[in-house]
Scaffold this active site. Structure first.
Site, short mmCIF file in Angstrom:
data_model
loop_
_atom_site.label_atom_id
_atom_site.label_comp_id
_atom_site.label_asym_id
_atom_site.label_seq_id
_atom_site.Cartn_x
_atom_site.Cartn_y
_atom_site.Cartn_z
N HIS A 12 -25.10 -40.22 -40.58
CA HIS A 12 -24.73 -40.53 -41.95
C HIS A 12 -25.30 -41.88 -42.37
O HIS A 12 -25.87 -42.02 -43.46
CB HIS A 12 -23.20 -40.54 -42.08
CG HIS A 12 -22.69 -40.30 -43.45
ND1 HIS A 12 -22.77 -39.07 -44.07
CD2 HIS A 12 -22.07 -41.11 -44.34
CE1 HIS A 12 -22.23 -39.13 -45.27
NE2 HIS A 12 -21.79 -40.37 -45.46
N ILE A 64 -26.30 -38.40 -50.43
CA ILE A 64 -26.18 -37.73 -49.13
C ILE A 64 -24.83 -37.03 -48.97
O ILE A 64 -24.70 -36.12 -48.14
CB ILE A 64 -26.44 -38.70 -47.96
CG1 ILE A 64 -25.40 -39.82 -47.93
CG2 ILE A 64 -27.84 -39.27 -48.04
CD1 ILE A 64 -25.53 -40.71 -46.71
N GLU A 65 -23.84 -37.45 -49.75
CA GLU A 65 -22.54 -36.78 -49.67
C GLU A 65 -22.58 -35.42 -50.36
O GLU A 65 -22.07 -34.43 -49.82
CB GLU A 65 -21.46 -37.66 -50.33
CG GLU A 65 -21.08 -38.90 -49.56
CD GLU A 65 -20.25 -38.60 -48.33
OE1 GLU A 65 -19.81 -37.44 -48.17
OE2 GLU A 65 -20.05 -39.52 -47.52
N SER A 66 -23.17 -35.36 -51.55
CA SER A 66 -23.02 -34.14 -52.36
C SER A 66 -24.26 -33.75 -53.15
O SER A 66 -24.20 -32.78 -53.92
CB SER A 66 -21.88 -34.35 -53.36
OG SER A 66 -22.25 -35.36 -54.30
#
Length: 277
Positions: A210, A107-109
């Site tokens: 998030h 989910i970050e990158s």
């Protein structure tokens, strides 16, 4: 709604709902009534299980909606995830962290080492320049180790380990990883709670989302890669209702998993404190 229905049985990757215990006996306790979900993979017996408060009804709806809306993108990431996950798993194991934390990088990158955010966070783990320096990474005109998968994963592991030492709850750790520890501490004080689902309204919207994206991503990646646990027997399974919704199915499956808890103590080995510096 999840596209692939989850078989009704107990898995080596266990979604277990049990009565919560005091995760941090040295910290002040609260009287909230909640359940705890334990994610415990047998892929690596040396990795601790990941436990956190189960999603509320709105959280479950978000999980289903997120997977439905992002299924195509998640499928692409899954197809190229084997090598990155192998490297990340190695580092997480070394730091004695739950292997499920690798899904934070999704989910970050989307597992892209060259990813750059609108605020300057960079790399697979989307570390800001200052944070990267504090964690021992080189970031200058010639070198940016945030783009090095192994080195940045080591830095992220140290940060996640330290955040867990501070908060003792993985959902709060994920919120703090996104927005920093201060907003989480403020939310805890305002809600008089350490339960993410009770204090989430006091967190920045991005941090709330998030955490929920992480839960949805774990569910997406793990639901199809599990095998029946042969040792578990005599598991009584309730007949599902004909018009059972996706949320009801998720809740029912977690309740059914709880009935196998006594037969699955071997899966729930206690985590040992990390010794890696």
């Amino acid at each position: 709604m999840l596209k692939s229905p989850m078989p009704v049985c107990f898995y080596s990757l266990a979604l277990i709902v049990a009565t919560p215990t005091a995760a941090n006996p040295d910290r002040h306790s609260h009287t909230e009534s909640s359940t705890t979900v334990h994610y415990n993979s047998t892929k690596n017996s040396h990795s601790p299980k990941m436990a956190f408060a189960a999603p509320d009804k709105k959280g479950l709806k978000f999980v289903n909606r997120y997977i439905r809306n992002n299924d195509e993108c998640l499928t692409v990431v899954r197809e190229r995830s084997e090598l990155p996950f192998r490297s990340i798993d190695s580092v997480l194991t070394r730091y004695r962290l739950p292997l499920e934390l690798k899904y934070l990088a999704v989910i970050e990158s989307e597992l892209k080492p060259t990813a750059v955010s609108r605020v300057g966070a960079k790399g697979t783990w989307q570390l800001m320049r200052g944070t990267a320096h504090e964690l021992g990474l080189k970031v200058n005109r010639q070198t940016d180790e945030r783009k090095d998968l192994v080195k940045s994963t080591r830095a992220a592991a140290k940060y996640l380990r330290d955040l867990h030492h501070q908060f003792g709850d993985w959902l709060l750790v994920l919120a703090a990883y996104n927005g920093g520890p201060v907003p989480v501490i403020r939310a805890m004080h305002k809600a008089h709670s350490r339960n993410f689902w009770a204090l989430q309204q006091y967190l920045p919207a991005e941090s709330r989302m998030h955490v929920k994206k992480f839960i949805a991503t774990v569910w997406y990646f793990e639901r199809d890669n599990v095998k029946p646990q042969a040792q578990v027997t005599a598991l009584v399974i309730a007949r599902p209702a004909a018009n059972e919704s996706a949320d009801q199915k998720f809740s029912r499956l977690m309740r059914e998993s709880a009935s196998a808890l006594n037969s699955s103590n071997s899966l729930l080995e206690p985590a040992h404190p990390a010794s890696e510096k």
